[in-house]
Enzyme design. Structure first.
Site, mmCIF file in Angstrom:
data_model
loop_
_atom_site.group_PDB
_atom_site.id
_atom_site.type_symbol
_atom_site.label_atom_id
_atom_site.label_comp_id
_atom_site.label_asym_id
_atom_site.label_seq_id
_atom_site.Cartn_x
_atom_site.Cartn_y
_atom_site.Cartn_z
ATOM 1 C CG ASP A 40 -2.017 0.999 1.160
ATOM 2 O OD1 ASP A 40 -1.903 1.948 0.366
ATOM 3 O OD2 ASP A 40 -3.010 0.847 1.904
ATOM 4 C CG ASP A 77 -3.201 3.661 -2.800
ATOM 5 O OD1 ASP A 77 -4.235 2.992 -2.928
ATOM 6 O OD2 ASP A 77 -2.914 4.261 -1.768
ATOM 7 C CD GLU A 78 -5.353 -0.429 -0.738
ATOM 8 O OE1 GLU A 78 -5.706 -1.523 -0.272
ATOM 9 O OE2 GLU A 78 -6.064 0.586 -0.706
#
Length: 354
Positions: free
Chosen positions: A12, A109-110
């Site tokens: 993350d 974003d993960e």
DNA sequence: CAATCGCTTCACT
DNA sequence: CTAACGAGTGAAGCGATTG
């Protein structure tokens, strides 16, 4: 209760949008700033990501900009630039894919990476290598959690933020989660937390010995999922080919109104944008939903399913304008409108428009 | 009775 | 630390409808 065989590496990015902006605005380093919704009207926007200096003042995502400015009047606000973040996200995902594992981009974003089959020490080594590449190569901070299960890995990741690295050995999983709050489970938000609090369940260890039926009665099937999690069973799969179920756009009006022509103009804009998105993903839609939020935040939607698939912007607008008519009322001002399409199909499937 | 539809609720960034 | 009046996107869940 067979434990999951393999470890999941969960990555993350730390305050991703803010970190991306720092790449091109290095002067902002150490300064509290926020990336905010790119909305025409700044008085109606919210914080999308606050950097860690801003978080010290309790500023966080979802917070109205006005509120954030009360907490820190000199807060520097940058309008979100999703295309830019998307480019960087693609670089990250390309890099991660090059390792050859099954990988799911969970969001912009993960990422979750399934290392099943790999020995334990190797997993940690590879994860460290990934972190180094993101940090040295892309100059971006991230946090990595590793555990036996996607949910547990994400929780490990969450609890190690920012710029962290946490490896939970398989037999330490229960210890790790037991003393965490129910709200630390991904997917348990405010409402679910409240419902559980009514049963005096605050910590994951409280769920562990709960009556499954009671949980299911309270939360539906999700109840049995969190019951299993609390007992160390995490069956979430890594889904690399994620299927989009719906796509849409919604936007606040510049000011509340019940002027049909203003609302229709906005609807047309949103319809065109939505049609563009659907075409760019080479899909066709069959269902159309319009949404209206009134001045008092009361929200209504109307949906219609066509008898055929299409990607037409004109069809979308004309159907949407019919759907929205009964939602516009003389005495109720409208704050926000939205258009969404669903029941999607790949246009390559080449079906007929009838 | 299963699939689909229409709508609300919820979570996240 | 509550609440804050708060953008935008999308999935899940559920009751009603349909075939």
């Amino acid at each position: 209760m067979a434990a999951r065989e393999g470890y999941i590496i969960y990555i993350d990015m730390d305050s991703f949008f803010a970190s991306c902006e720092l790449l091109r605005h290095p002067d902002l380093k150490e300064k509290p700033f926020a990336v905010v919704t790119k909305s025409a009207d700044k008085f109606r926007g919210v914080v999308q990501t606050a950097n860690y200096s801003a978080r010290k003042f309790s500023i966080h995502s979802g917070m109205p900009i006005m509120k954030a400015l009360q907490l820190y009047p000199n807060l520097y606000c940058i309008k979100a630039d999703h295309d830019y973040y998307e480019e960087i996200s693609d670089e990250i995902s390309d890099m991660l894919k090059s390792y050859g594992f099954e990988i799911e981009m969970v969001s912009i974003d993960e990422a979750a990476i399934d290392t099943t089959g790999l020995e334990e020490s190797k997993v940690v080594e590879i994860a460290k290598d990934m972190k180094r590449k993101i940090s040295d190569g892309l100059k971006l901070p991230c946090t990595i959690g590793i555990a036996k299960g996607k949910t547990f890995a994400k929780m490990a990741c969450d609890s190690a933020k920012p710029n962290g690295f946490l490896f939970i050995k398989g037999d330490e999983t229960l210890d790790f989660i037991s003393y965490k709050r129910v709200s630390d489970i991904p997917g348990v938000g405010k409402k679910t937390e409240e419902k559980l609090a009514n049963l005096n369940m605050y910590y994951i260890r409280d769920l562990k010995n709960a009556n499954v039926q009671a949980l299911v009665g309270l939360l539906g099937e999700y109840g049995s999922k969190i019951y299993n999690l609390s007992n160390g069973i995490d069956e979430e799969k890594i889904v690399s080919d994620w299927v989009t179920l719906s796509v849409g756009r919604e936007k606040n009006l510049n000011e509340d109104t019940n002027d049909t022509s203003v609302i229709m103009a906005k609807l047309k804009e949103l319809s065109n944008d939505t049609a563009d998105m659907i075409r760019s993903t080479k899909k066709l839609y069959k269902s159309i939903t319009v949404k209206v939020r009134y001045f008092d935040f009361n929200t209504k939607i109307k949906t219609k399913t066509l008898s055929y698939y299409t990607d037409s912007a004109d069809v979308l607008y004309s159907e949407a304008s019919e759907l929205i008519k009964p939602l516009i009322k003389d005495n109720i001002m409208v704050r926000r409108v939205g258009v969404r399409v669903s029941t999607l199909m790949d246009s390559s499937h080449q079906q007929k428009l009838f």
